[in-house]
Every structure is written in C-alpha cells, then in structure tokens.
Enzyme design. Structure first.
Site, PDB file in Angstrom:
ATOM      1  N   THR A   9       0.827  -1.216   0.000  1.00  0.00           N
ATOM      2  CA  THR A   9       0.000   0.000   0.000  1.00  0.00           C
ATOM      3  C   THR A   9       0.861   1.266   0.000  1.00  0.00           C
ATOM      4  OG1 THR A   9      -1.631  -1.236   1.239  1.00  0.00           O
ATOM      5  CG2 THR A   9      -1.909   1.153   1.199  1.00  0.00           C
TER       6      THR A   9
ATOM      7  N   GLY B 124       4.581   2.070  11.434  1.00  0.00           N
ATOM      8  CA  GLY B 124       4.352   0.791  12.113  1.00  0.00           C
ATOM      9  C   GLY B 124       5.520   0.388  12.999  1.00  0.00           C
TER      10      GLY B 124
ATOM     11  N   CYS C 187       0.036   7.507   9.645  1.00  0.00           N
ATOM     12  CA  CYS C 187      -0.963   8.348   8.969  1.00  0.00           C
ATOM     13  C   CYS C 187      -1.740   9.193   9.973  1.00  0.00           C
ATOM     14  CB  CYS C 187      -1.917   7.472   8.153  1.00  0.00           C
ATOM     15  SG  CYS C 187      -2.613   6.096   9.079  1.00  0.00           S
TER      16      CYS C 187
ATOM     17  N   HIS D 228      -9.632   7.498   8.086  1.00  0.00           N
ATOM     18  CA  HIS D 228      -9.783   7.684   9.535  1.00  0.00           C
ATOM     19  C   HIS D 228     -10.445   9.043   9.745  1.00  0.00           C
ATOM     20  CE1 HIS D 228      -6.902   4.438  10.250  1.00  0.00           C
ATOM     21  NE2 HIS D 228      -5.926   5.113   9.676  1.00  0.00           N
TER      22      HIS D 228
HETATM   23  P1  NAD Z   1       1.178  -3.685   3.151  1.00  0.00           P
HETATM   24  O1  NAD Z   1       0.874  -4.959   3.811  1.00  0.00           O
HETATM   25  O2  NAD Z   1       0.185  -3.103   2.209  1.00  0.00           O
HETATM   26  O3  NAD Z   1       2.555  -3.798   2.348  1.00  0.00           O
HETATM   27  C1  NAD Z   1       3.680  -4.388   2.937  1.00  0.00           C
HETATM   28  C2  NAD Z   1       4.597  -4.909   1.851  1.00  0.00           C
HETATM   29  O4  NAD Z   1       5.721  -5.547   2.458  1.00  0.00           O
HETATM   30  C3  NAD Z   1       3.961  -5.969   0.956  1.00  0.00           C
HETATM   31  O5  NAD Z   1       4.388  -5.743  -0.358  1.00  0.00           O
HETATM   32  C4  NAD Z   1       4.529  -7.281   1.469  1.00  0.00           C
HETATM   33  O6  NAD Z   1       4.626  -8.246   0.445  1.00  0.00           O
HETATM   34  C5  NAD Z   1       5.913  -6.856   1.911  1.00  0.00           C
HETATM   35  N1  NAD Z   1       6.481  -7.718   2.957  1.00  0.00           N
HETATM   36  C6  NAD Z   1       5.847  -8.476   3.889  1.00  0.00           C
HETATM   37  N2  NAD Z   1       6.744  -9.105   4.673  1.00  0.00           N
HETATM   38  C7  NAD Z   1       7.978  -8.725   4.216  1.00  0.00           C
HETATM   39  C8  NAD Z   1       9.305  -9.047   4.594  1.00  0.00           C
HETATM   40  N3  NAD Z   1       9.542  -9.869   5.626  1.00  0.00           N
HETATM   41  N4  NAD Z   1      10.324  -8.499   3.894  1.00  0.00           N
HETATM   42  C9  NAD Z   1      10.107  -7.649   2.863  1.00  0.00           C
HETATM   43  N5  NAD Z   1       8.861  -7.311   2.453  1.00  0.00           N
HETATM   44  C10 NAD Z   1       7.824  -7.845   3.125  1.00  0.00           C
HETATM   45  O7  NAD Z   1       1.533  -2.654   4.322  1.00  0.00           O
HETATM   46  P2  NAD Z   1       1.377  -1.078   4.289  1.00  0.00           P
HETATM   47  O8  NAD Z   1      -0.025  -0.733   4.646  1.00  0.00           O
HETATM   48  O9  NAD Z   1       1.977  -0.543   3.069  1.00  0.00           O
HETATM   49  O10 NAD Z   1       2.251  -0.689   5.561  1.00  0.00           O
HETATM   50  C11 NAD Z   1       3.651  -0.538   5.471  1.00  0.00           C
HETATM   51  C12 NAD Z   1       4.109   0.328   6.630  1.00  0.00           C
HETATM   52  O11 NAD Z   1       3.511   1.616   6.498  1.00  0.00           O
HETATM   53  C13 NAD Z   1       3.736  -0.169   8.024  1.00  0.00           C
HETATM   54  O12 NAD Z   1       4.731   0.228   8.934  1.00  0.00           O
HETATM   55  C14 NAD Z   1       2.460   0.585   8.312  1.00  0.00           C
HETATM   56  O13 NAD Z   1       2.210   0.711   9.697  1.00  0.00           O
HETATM   57  C15 NAD Z   1       2.773   1.935   7.680  1.00  0.00           C
HETATM   58  N6  NAD Z   1       1.608   2.702   7.304  1.00  0.00           N
HETATM   59  C16 NAD Z   1       0.512   2.106   6.763  1.00  0.00           C
HETATM   60  C17 NAD Z   1      -0.601   2.886   6.463  1.00  0.00           C
HETATM   61  C18 NAD Z   1      -1.853   2.279   5.941  1.00  0.00           C
HETATM   62  O14 NAD Z   1      -2.927   2.756   6.293  1.00  0.00           O
HETATM   63  N7  NAD Z   1      -1.808   1.279   5.084  1.00  0.00           N
HETATM   64  C19 NAD Z   1      -0.560   4.270   6.664  1.00  0.00           C
HETATM   65  C20 NAD Z   1       0.615   4.864   7.135  1.00  0.00           C
HETATM   66  C21 NAD Z   1       1.694   4.059   7.472  1.00  0.00           C
END
Ligand code: NAD
Length: 338
Positions: A12, A111, A141, A220
């Site tokens: 994401t 995260g 976020c 949110h």
């Molecule tokens: P997501 O699950 O959409 O994407 C995570 C990615 O990491 C995926 O492509 C997955 O295949 C990959 N992945 C999983 N395990 C892995 C590993 N061991 N090594 C390498 N890659 C791996 O997650 P996201 O929502 O993009 O969140 C990523 C970070 O951003 C987190 O810290 C989250 O808290 C933060 N975040 C998320 C949001 C949200 O609302 N989605 C908003 C702000 C911040």
C-alpha cells in the site's frame, strides 16, 4: 546527480512512495522488492520498475511464475543511497541491521517504534532533525494528520492541551483480512499510543488520545478538542490553517458530509489512485468557545504520509536545507495544490 532510492515492500505505502519518488527531479527509483510473485510483482514488471526478490527462496518462485527479477534485496541495497522500508509494521525493525551492514540510509514507517530509527519525521514540524541522518521514521498516517493541524496552531497561537478521539478504518480498501465488519471496537489500552507518537515530534505537547475501530475502509476521522493558552476566535484558527501546508478545507454545506464524499472529491481530483495527500478539515465543523477549539478532520490513511516520505529523503540526503522549499517542490511534482 539524482539520489538513488529503493523500496523494500511494494504494498500500500510502497507503491505510492514509488510513484511519488518517480515524479521528483532530484531522486530516482532503482528498484522495489516483493517477497512473493503476486499481481503487484507482475505489475512492477509491466510498469518497467526493476523488481528484486526479498523472500527466503530468492528469485526462484518469481522465475517459476514468469516474473522477471533483477536480483535480491542485497543486490538492490548495493545500488541505492537510501532504502524506504515499507514492510508491514514491526518487520522493518528486523531489517535495520541489514540496512546498516549495507551502509545505506533507511526510512522506516509509522508501524515501527520511534526507537527503531531514533528520529521521527514530519515535513513541517521537524524537517531539520533528520538532516543527514542514516535512519529516520515517517510517523503514522494518524500522527501525520494530527501534526498537520496541531503544529501550526501551537506555533501561531500556543496550545495548553489536546484531547483527541481517533475513529479508525477497519481495513484498507485492498485488504480482505482485517475488520471489524459489523462492530465498533474500542482500543482498550488507554490512553492510546497515538498521543505519545505525536510527542515523538512535539515532546512538549500535552496530548491525550483514545481510539475506536469501525467498519469502513475509506479514511480515519479524528474528533479533536484543543485548549489554548488564551481565548481564540474561530476565524483566527481558520487563518492559521489557511497558510499551513497539506490541509484542505471541506464544507458540509457544499455536500461533503462524510468520508464518502471526501473520497469522491479526491477521485474527482484525478490524481494517481484517487489519493488525497492532504488532511481534510470540515470548515463548517470548526468552532471555538473561549479558549477551547472543537474540530473534525479526515485522514486518507493510504496516502497522507507519501509526500512526507519524499521530504524525508530530501532531508536525510541533504538535497534541500529549507523545509518549506522541499514541501513546495514535492507538492508541485505531485500536484498537491493546497
Ligand atoms: P502492506 O501490507 O500493504 O505492504 C507491505 C509490503 O511488504 C507488501 O508488499 C509485502 O509483500 C511486503 N512484505 C511483507 N513481509 C515482508 C518481509 N519480511 N520483507 C520484505 N517485504 C515484506 O503494508 P502497508 O499498509 O503498506 O504498511 C507498510 C508500513 O507503512 C507499516 O509500517 C504501516 O504501519 C505503515 N503505514 C501504513 C498505512 C496504511 O494505512 N496502510 C498508513 C501509514 C503508514
């Protein structure tokens, strides 16, 4: 010469960071990683974005699925100046040693704990603190949303205390694993971690937070009560926010009564993925009584941190000393008008 950037975790946030970085003229994407040969890995191939394997089996599962890889995470790390870690919450911390060993700079996401990087980042509030650093963390976020409205108010008016309730989306739109789907779920660990997370950037701020999760995927929503150090008129608050970056005022009277219409508005802006990088504040839901301010704001969780990631790269790689200039440069490249 452009700063060379890699993305570990093309999910994401990773996908959006990749698009935003690709729009800047002082940095370039060298590659992104996936652990498994998913549709997103295939898309990276189709978009011509070099793909690297980060799973324990290396490139083999990708080859078997007919997806090209340019090597492994280690190969990517050998080619970049900075890696943007976009792995799931808690996973990034495990990679810190890997990045340190490769001698690359790394940005973690919200995260991870503040301690993982030792420095947390927000473009307007503390751009300079990440200047030249090897590690930094772009806050979550929700924390980004709170900082966008609270930091300018504290700077211009002076805040005594803040009480905020975060009404959190149950899952991102592309996620079918999380919930709830038919319940309202309060965070029972109180006060929630959101207040301390804001304090990782504004340690002096007296802020108290609670949170509930609800069955929606769009955004949110925060309900915020601010006590100032003096009486303040509603117009003064609006004037401060008028000058603050990455905020957009929406109006119930114009038909924007919920997160549904905000996201429709965002889709009408026709930016990539229908994202809204700004925090949306209901102008007709802002009210002060004496020294107390009440307001509502909505956070597009999938995208508000993305321009912050770009600015964080600029600060860590010493590309632009002036925070406001970096914000302006990022905004203009990404089509952020507000
Ligand atoms: P997501 O699950 O959409 O994407 C995570 C990615 O990491 C995926 O492509 C997955 O295949 C990959 N992945 C999983 N395990 C892995 C590993 N061991 N090594 C390498 N890659 C791996 O997650 P996201 O929502 O993009 O969140 C990523 C970070 O951003 C987190 O810290 C989250 O808290 C933060 N975040 C998320 C949001 C949200 O609302 N989605 C908003 C702000 C911040």
């Amino acid at each position: 010469m452009k700063v060379k950037v890699g993305i570990n975790g093309y999910g994401t946030i990773g996908k959006r960071a990749c698009t935003a970085i690709g729009l800047q003229d002082d940095m370039e994407i060298v590659g992104v990683t996936k652990t498994r040969p998913t549709y997103e890995a295939k898309m990276a191939n189709e978009l011509g974005i070099p793909l690297y394997a980060s799973g324990s089996e290396g490139s083999a599962p990708f080859k078997a699925a007919g997806i090209d890889t340019a090597g492994t995470l280690e190969d990517l790390l050998s080619k970049v100046d900075i890696i943007v870690d976009c792995t799931p919450g808690g996973v990034g911390a495990d990679y810190k040693e890997v990045y340190a060993k490769a001698g690359v700079k790394a940005i973690f996401q919200g995260g991870e704990d503040h301690g993982t990087a030792g420095v947390s980042f927000n473009s307007t509030a503390n751009y300079q603190e990440s200047w030249g650093m090897q590690f930094s963390r772009v806050v979550s976020c929700n924390t980004t949303g709170l900082l966008r409205t609270l930091f300018p108010l504290d700077k211009e008016v002076g805040i005594q205390s803040v009480y905020a309730t975060l009404i959190r989306r149950g899952a991102d739109p592309g996620d079918s694993k999380s919930g709830p789907i038919n319940a309202i779920e309060p965070s029972l660990k109180l006060p929630t971690h959101h207040g301390p997370d804001v304090q990782s950037i504004m340690p002096w701020l007296d802020i108290h937070t609670m949170a509930v999760k609800v069955p929606t995927t769009l955004m949110h929503l925060h309900t915020v009560v601010v006590k100032f150090k003096r009486n303040v008129a509603t117009e003064e608050v609006l004037a401060v926010w008028e000058k603050a970056p990455r905020l957009c005022m929406v109006n119930g009277k114009e038909g924007i009564k919920s997160s549904a219409q905000i996201m429709e508005y965002a889709r009408d802006l026709a930016r990539s993925r229908g994202d809204l990088f700004e925090i949306a504040v209901w102008k007709d839901g802002v009210k002060t009584v004496g020294d107390t301010l009440y307001y509502y704001q909505a956070v597009h969780q999938e995208s508000d941190v993305v321009p912050e990631i770009v600015d964080c790269i600029r600060s860590m790689c010493k590309l632009e000393k002036d925070a406001a200039k970096s914000v302006q440069k990022t905004n203009s490249a990404m089509g952020i008008r507000f």
